[in-house]
Design a protein around this motif. Structure first.
Motif, PDB file in Angstrom:
ATOM      1  N   ASN A   1      -8.370  10.244   2.903  1.00 37.10           N
ATOM      2  CA  ASN A   1      -7.814   9.903   4.203  1.00 37.10           C
ATOM      3  C   ASN A   1      -6.783   8.776   4.154  1.00 37.10           C
ATOM      4  O   ASN A   1      -5.787   8.812   4.886  1.00 37.10           O
ATOM      5  CB  ASN A   1      -8.957   9.525   5.153  1.00 37.10           C
ATOM      6  N   ASP A   2      -6.984   7.795   3.286  1.00 37.15           N
ATOM      7  CA  ASP A   2      -6.048   6.668   3.254  1.00 37.15           C
ATOM      8  C   ASP A   2      -4.744   6.995   2.534  1.00 37.15           C
ATOM      9  O   ASP A   2      -3.858   6.152   2.423  1.00 37.15           O
ATOM     10  CB  ASP A   2      -6.704   5.434   2.629  1.00 37.15           C
ATOM     11  N   MET A   3      -4.580   8.241   2.069  1.00 38.70           N
ATOM     12  CA  MET A   3      -3.354   8.682   1.413  1.00 38.70           C
ATOM     13  C   MET A   3      -2.593   9.719   2.241  1.00 38.70           C
ATOM     14  O   MET A   3      -1.642  10.326   1.764  1.00 38.70           O
ATOM     15  CB  MET A   3      -3.664   9.285   0.032  1.00 38.70           C
ATOM     16  N   ASP A   4      -2.993   9.919   3.503  1.00 39.53           N
ATOM     17  CA  ASP A   4      -2.439  11.009   4.308  1.00 39.53           C
ATOM     18  C   ASP A   4      -1.084  10.684   4.935  1.00 39.53           C
ATOM     19  O   ASP A   4      -0.416  11.573   5.445  1.00 39.53           O
ATOM     20  CB  ASP A   4      -3.439  11.413   5.392  1.00 39.53           C
ATOM     21  N   GLY A   5      -0.708   9.420   4.936  1.00 36.55           N
ATOM     22  CA  GLY A   5       0.657   9.069   5.316  1.00 36.55           C
ATOM     23  C   GLY A   5       0.989   9.099   6.785  1.00 36.55           C
ATOM     24  O   GLY A   5       2.151   9.320   7.144  1.00 36.55           O
ATOM     25  N   VAL A   6      -0.003   8.851   7.665  1.00 36.39           N
ATOM     26  CA  VAL A   6       0.251   8.877   9.108  1.00 36.39           C
ATOM     27  C   VAL A   6       0.114   7.460   9.667  1.00 36.39           C
ATOM     28  O   VAL A   6      -1.002   6.955   9.800  1.00 36.39           O
ATOM     29  CB  VAL A   6      -0.704   9.826   9.844  1.00 36.39           C
ATOM     30  N   PRO A   7       1.230   6.797   9.997  1.00 41.72           N
ATOM     31  CA  PRO A   7       1.141   5.468  10.596  1.00 41.72           C
ATOM     32  C   PRO A   7       0.313   5.475  11.870  1.00 41.72           C
ATOM     33  O   PRO A   7       0.273   6.477  12.593  1.00 41.72           O
ATOM     34  CB  PRO A   7       2.608   5.124  10.884  1.00 41.72           C
ATOM     35  N   HIS A   8      -0.361   4.372  12.121  1.00 39.93           N
ATOM     36  CA  HIS A   8      -1.255   4.177  13.271  1.00 39.93           C
ATOM     37  C   HIS A   8      -2.585   4.907  13.101  1.00 39.93           C
ATOM     38  O   HIS A   8      -3.506   4.671  13.882  1.00 39.93           O
ATOM     39  CB  HIS A   8      -0.620   4.631  14.591  1.00 39.93           C
ATOM     40  N   VAL A   9      -2.683   5.781  12.094  1.00 35.48           N
ATOM     41  CA  VAL A   9      -3.907   6.553  11.914  1.00 35.48           C
ATOM     42  C   VAL A   9      -4.530   6.301  10.548  1.00 35.48           C
ATOM     43  O   VAL A   9      -5.706   5.954  10.445  1.00 35.48           O
ATOM     44  CB  VAL A   9      -3.647   8.069  12.105  1.00 35.48           C
ATOM     45  N   THR A  10      -3.764   6.467   9.470  1.00 32.09           N
ATOM     46  CA  THR A  10      -4.332   6.347   8.120  1.00 32.09           C
ATOM     47  C   THR A  10      -3.710   5.233   7.291  1.00 32.09           C
ATOM     48  O   THR A  10      -4.309   4.791   6.318  1.00 32.09           O
ATOM     49  CB  THR A  10      -4.177   7.664   7.342  1.00 32.09           C
ATOM     50  N   GLN A  11      -2.503   4.812   7.596  1.00 30.59           N
ATOM     51  CA  GLN A  11      -1.870   3.735   6.835  1.00 30.59           C
ATOM     52  C   GLN A  11      -0.770   3.115   7.678  1.00 30.59           C
ATOM     53  O   GLN A  11      -0.305   3.710   8.653  1.00 30.59           O
ATOM     54  CB  GLN A  11      -1.257   4.248   5.528  1.00 30.59           C
ATOM     55  N   ALA A  12      -0.374   1.903   7.315  1.00 30.06           N
ATOM     56  CA  ALA A  12       0.831   1.337   7.905  1.00 30.06           C
ATOM     57  C   ALA A  12       2.034   1.974   7.231  1.00 30.06           C
ATOM     58  O   ALA A  12       2.003   2.275   6.037  1.00 30.06           O
ATOM     59  CB  ALA A  12       0.854  -0.174   7.706  1.00 30.06           C
ATOM     60  N   ALA A  13       3.094   2.215   8.012  1.00 29.26           N
ATOM     61  CA  ALA A  13       4.310   2.758   7.414  1.00 29.26           C
ATOM     62  C   ALA A  13       4.836   1.778   6.363  1.00 29.26           C
ATOM     63  O   ALA A  13       4.669   0.565   6.479  1.00 29.26           O
ATOM     64  CB  ALA A  13       5.359   2.997   8.488  1.00 29.26           C
ATOM     65  N   VAL A  14       5.470   2.325   5.330  1.00 34.55           N
ATOM     66  CA  VAL A  14       5.991   1.505   4.238  1.00 34.55           C
ATOM     67  C   VAL A  14       7.273   0.827   4.717  1.00 34.55           C
ATOM     68  O   VAL A  14       8.261   1.513   5.031  1.00 34.55           O
ATOM     69  CB  VAL A  14       6.280   2.372   2.997  1.00 34.55           C
ATOM     70  N   PRO A  15       7.310  -0.506   4.797  1.00 36.06           N
ATOM     71  CA  PRO A  15       8.494  -1.179   5.345  1.00 36.06           C
ATOM     72  C   PRO A  15       9.738  -0.957   4.488  1.00 36.06           C
ATOM     73  O   PRO A  15       9.658  -0.652   3.298  1.00 36.06           O
ATOM     74  CB  PRO A  15       8.090  -2.666   5.345  1.00 36.06           C
ATOM     75  N   ALA A  16      10.879  -1.120   5.118  1.00 40.02           N
ATOM     76  CA  ALA A  16      12.145  -1.037   4.400  1.00 40.02           C
ATOM     77  C   ALA A  16      12.153  -2.051   3.268  1.00 40.02           C
ATOM     78  O   ALA A  16      11.742  -3.203   3.430  1.00 40.02           O
ATOM     79  CB  ALA A  16      13.299  -1.300   5.361  1.00 40.02           C
ATOM     80  N   GLY A  17      12.597  -1.605   2.090  1.00 39.87           N
ATOM     81  CA  GLY A  17      12.682  -2.485   0.937  1.00 39.87           C
ATOM     82  C   GLY A  17      11.400  -2.663   0.160  1.00 39.87           C
ATOM     83  O   GLY A  17      11.357  -3.392  -0.829  1.00 39.87           O
ATOM     84  N   GLU A  18      10.325  -1.975   0.579  1.00 37.39           N
ATOM     85  CA  GLU A  18       9.040  -2.118  -0.115  1.00 37.39           C
ATOM     86  C   GLU A  18       8.605  -0.793  -0.735  1.00 37.39           C
ATOM     87  O   GLU A  18       9.213   0.251  -0.518  1.00 37.39           O
ATOM     88  CB  GLU A  18       7.980  -2.647   0.853  1.00 37.39           C
TER      89      GLU A  18
ATOM     90  N   TYR B   1       2.541  23.815  -1.440  1.00 47.34           N
ATOM     91  CA  TYR B   1       2.503  22.734  -0.470  1.00 47.34           C
ATOM     92  C   TYR B   1       3.878  22.063  -0.414  1.00 47.34           C
ATOM     93  O   TYR B   1       4.807  22.458  -1.105  1.00 47.34           O
ATOM     94  CB  TYR B   1       1.419  21.718  -0.847  1.00 47.34           C
ATOM     95  N   TRP B   2       3.991  21.040   0.402  1.00 50.02           N
ATOM     96  CA  TRP B   2       5.230  20.261   0.444  1.00 50.02           C
ATOM     97  C   TRP B   2       4.924  18.893   1.011  1.00 50.02           C
ATOM     98  O   TRP B   2       3.797  18.630   1.425  1.00 50.02           O
ATOM     99  CB  TRP B   2       6.309  20.988   1.241  1.00 50.02           C
ATOM    100  N   PHE B   3       5.896  17.990   0.974  1.00 52.60           N
ATOM    101  CA  PHE B   3       5.662  16.657   1.510  1.00 52.60           C
ATOM    102  C   PHE B   3       6.870  16.185   2.296  1.00 52.60           C
ATOM    103  O   PHE B   3       8.007  16.573   2.039  1.00 52.60           O
ATOM    104  CB  PHE B   3       5.269  15.670   0.413  1.00 52.60           C
ATOM    105  N   HIS B   4       6.581  15.331   3.300  1.00 49.86           N
ATOM    106  CA  HIS B   4       7.602  14.876   4.230  1.00 49.86           C
ATOM    107  C   HIS B   4       7.103  13.620   4.923  1.00 49.86           C
ATOM    108  O   HIS B   4       5.911  13.307   4.892  1.00 49.86           O
ATOM    109  CB  HIS B   4       7.907  15.981   5.252  1.00 49.86           C
ATOM    110  N   PRO B   5       7.980  12.867   5.591  1.00 46.87           N
ATOM    111  CA  PRO B   5       7.540  11.665   6.303  1.00 46.87           C
ATOM    112  C   PRO B   5       6.810  12.016   7.588  1.00 46.87           C
ATOM    113  O   PRO B   5       6.923  13.124   8.106  1.00 46.87           O
ATOM    114  CB  PRO B   5       8.851  10.920   6.598  1.00 46.87           C
ATOM    115  N   HIS B   6       6.065  11.027   8.107  1.00 49.51           N
ATOM    116  CA  HIS B   6       5.385  11.211   9.383  1.00 49.51           C
ATOM    117  C   HIS B   6       5.707  10.046  10.310  1.00 49.51           C
ATOM    118  O   HIS B   6       4.839   9.517  11.010  1.00 49.51           O
ATOM    119  CB  HIS B   6       3.870  11.340   9.180  1.00 49.51           C
ATOM    120  N   VAL B   7       6.993   9.661  10.320  1.00 47.78           N
ATOM    121  CA  VAL B   7       7.473   8.562  11.155  1.00 47.78           C
ATOM    122  C   VAL B   7       8.575   9.093  12.057  1.00 47.78           C
ATOM    123  O   VAL B   7       9.615   9.571  11.570  1.00 47.78           O
ATOM    124  CB  VAL B   7       8.019   7.411  10.292  1.00 47.78           C
TER     125      VAL B   7
END
Length: 505
Positions: free
Chosen positions: A119-136, A150-156
């Motif tokens: 769950n902590d690798m699912d990539g959904v801000p506000h739900v599973t992780q904080a979004a990765v800030p710019a420059g980090e 499968y495929w991968f994409h942002p959730h922001v």
């Protein structure tokens, strides 16, 4: 190395459900009875996944880029300087270790679409992780235990409708299919950097279709009418009416438009596996390979009883694997933008001949097409016959007039994501009724799980629900945490057609 089979992966949930909850939940959480992504049970389940013991490391850079799309320079965001981003491939049971370097001017994330990750690798801000800030940077690490496409994409925000996506293929160590070559095909509708951006489209859409000032005159003649970045009258019988909201200047196959098609080469007689992925934001694609019939073998990564068809229909986020035996010549792979009077194109060349033009439309596009609900799950992945322990209804609501898409009449609250959550417990058989009360189709996507459509339908994570339709789907709750369920039309989801399945402690 352990003896790993597909049934091992799919059946893993039964063993995992007996772990119980290993930690108290809710420290600092507004919903103390709900499992959090950081709780011990999430890591405990991850350790129980079948594993090869191998780790595959990848580096991903989200960057601002200038891409050449059909001879046109487009300023956008992408993974590296390629569209789509570079394919990631590993074998089921391998651990994926992917470090995202965010070089964008705003925060981003990665969602691993279709995979039942921790769950902590699912990539959904506000739900599973904080979004990765710019420059980090942020490193995603999880065991990919289920083979498939499968495929991968942002959730922001609307970032999905830029170029930040790529295929993820998990090979089956005991691949049951027999084929000679493979072609991964990503479909996309494109508007970013061509007179507008996804954020501007969303801002216009939020006004609703009753507020079209500043759009200028309509375009399109007898077909769908363009009103600025929006569409009126895009219609499809296959989709039950309204086909889409948004006008896209280009439709792409593997990052290339119809005037500059990608060409795949093979010898006549080649048994070819085509992995089709719809990475679009607002467009369903009807796909056919001219001169050939296709045999559907998988949908959303899971095998089905083989079905021969002329064409397949993919909603946003859906995937289909098909087999074809290549004939001699040059053949168009055409992706019709359903209801939008536009096509994407690639070519299959196995011999001499003149390449068809960008407006080619093979007869097979109008041949036999089956819905996912017509398919039957392969016996190796079919859920066992069991009464549901809990039932939930997900009613799709809203409309174009006010652009108020929602679930059960409530727009998703990112500041309180667990509010009105659909609660489930570890080890349950969950039955969900997807009910569409709107006048438009919606591709519903469930994170962290796959469901079975009806008593013996396909195993899927993304499913087209037509206007007025109600579909019952079952899944086993074997992956604890908090999991988004949402319309994969990026604009519908962004304004509120999202909900949350949350495990209770």
């Amino acid at each position: 190395m352990p003896n790993i089979s597909r049934r091992t992966f799919i059946g893993g949930g039964t063993a995992l459900s007996g772990l119980g909850l290993l930690s108290a939940c809710g420290r600092g959480d507004a919903s103390p009875t709900l499992v959090k992504p950081t709780d011990d049970i999430v890591g405990a389940v991850e350790k129980k996944r079948p594993s090869t013991g191998r780790e595959r490391k990848f580096s991903l850079s989200a960057v601002e880029s200038d891409l050449d799309i059909g001879g046109r320079s487009v300023r956008t965001w992408s993974l590296g300087d390629a569209l789509p981003g570079e394919e990631l491939r590993l074998t089921a049971g391998d651990t994926l270790n992917a470090t995202l370097d965010n070089r964008l001017p705003e925060a981003t994330s990665i969602h691993w679409h279709g995979l039942a990750v921790r769950n902590d690798m699912d990539g959904v801000p506000h739900v599973t992780q904080a979004a990765v800030p710019a420059g980090e940077q942020f490193t995603y690490r999880f065991t990919a235990d289920t083979p498939g496409t499968y495929w991968f994409h942002p959730h922001v925000g609307t970032q999905l409708d830029r170029g930040l996506y790529a295929p993820l293929i998990v090979d089956d160590p005991r691949e049951p299919l027999s084929y000679d070559e493979e072609w991964v095909v990503m479909l996309d509708d494109w508007l970013d950097g061509i007179d507008t951006t996804p954020d501007k489209v969303l801002a216009q859409a939020r006004k609703g279709m009753g507020h079209d000032e500043g759009h200028g005159g309509g375009e399109g003649g007898s077909g769908p009418m363009r009103m600025g970045p929006m569409l009126m009258g895009a219609s499809s019988d296959l989709l039950g009416g309204d086909a889409g909201d948004v006008f896209y200047p280009m439709h792409l196959v593997n990052g290339r438009p119809a005037n500059d098609p990608h060409t795949f080469s093979a010898k006549p007689g080649t048994r070819l596996r085509i992995r089709l992925i719809n990475a679009g934001g607002d467009t369903a694609y009807r796909v056919a390979l001219g001169g050939h019939r296709m045999t559907i073998t998988h949908t959303d990564g899971f095998p089905v009883e083989h079905r021969e068809v002329d064409a397949v229909l993919l909603g946003m986020g859906e995937r289909y694997d098909v087999l074809v035996t290549v004939k001699d010549g040059v053949f168009p792979l055409v992706a019709l933008a359903e209801g939008k009077s536009a096509t994407a194109l690639a070519l299959l060349r196995s011999g001499s001949g003149e390449a068809p033009g960008p407006d080619v439309r093979p007869d097979s596009l109008d041949g036999e097409i089956v819905n996912a609900t017509d398919l039957v799950a392969d016996a190796s992945v079919r859920l066992d016959d069991r009464d549901p322990d809990v039932r939930h209804t997900i009613k799709l609501t809203g409309g174009m007039a006010d652009y108020d898409w929602a679930i059960n009449g409530r727009a998703f609250d990112r500041d309180a994501p667990t509010k009105n959550a659909f609660e489930i417990r570890q080890g349950q058989r969950v039955r969900v009724a997807f009910t569409n009360s709107t006048d438009m189709w919606h591709p519903l996507h469930l994170h962290g799980h796959t469901f079975q459509v009806g008593p013996d339908g396909p195993r899927k994570d993304t499913l087209i629900v037509l206007p007025g339709q109600s579909l019952e789907c079952d899944f086993d709750s074997a992956n604890p945490g908090r999991w988004l369920v949402h319309c994969h039309n990026v604009y519908h989801g962004e304004v509120g057609m999202m909900g949350l399945f949350a495990y209770t402690a």
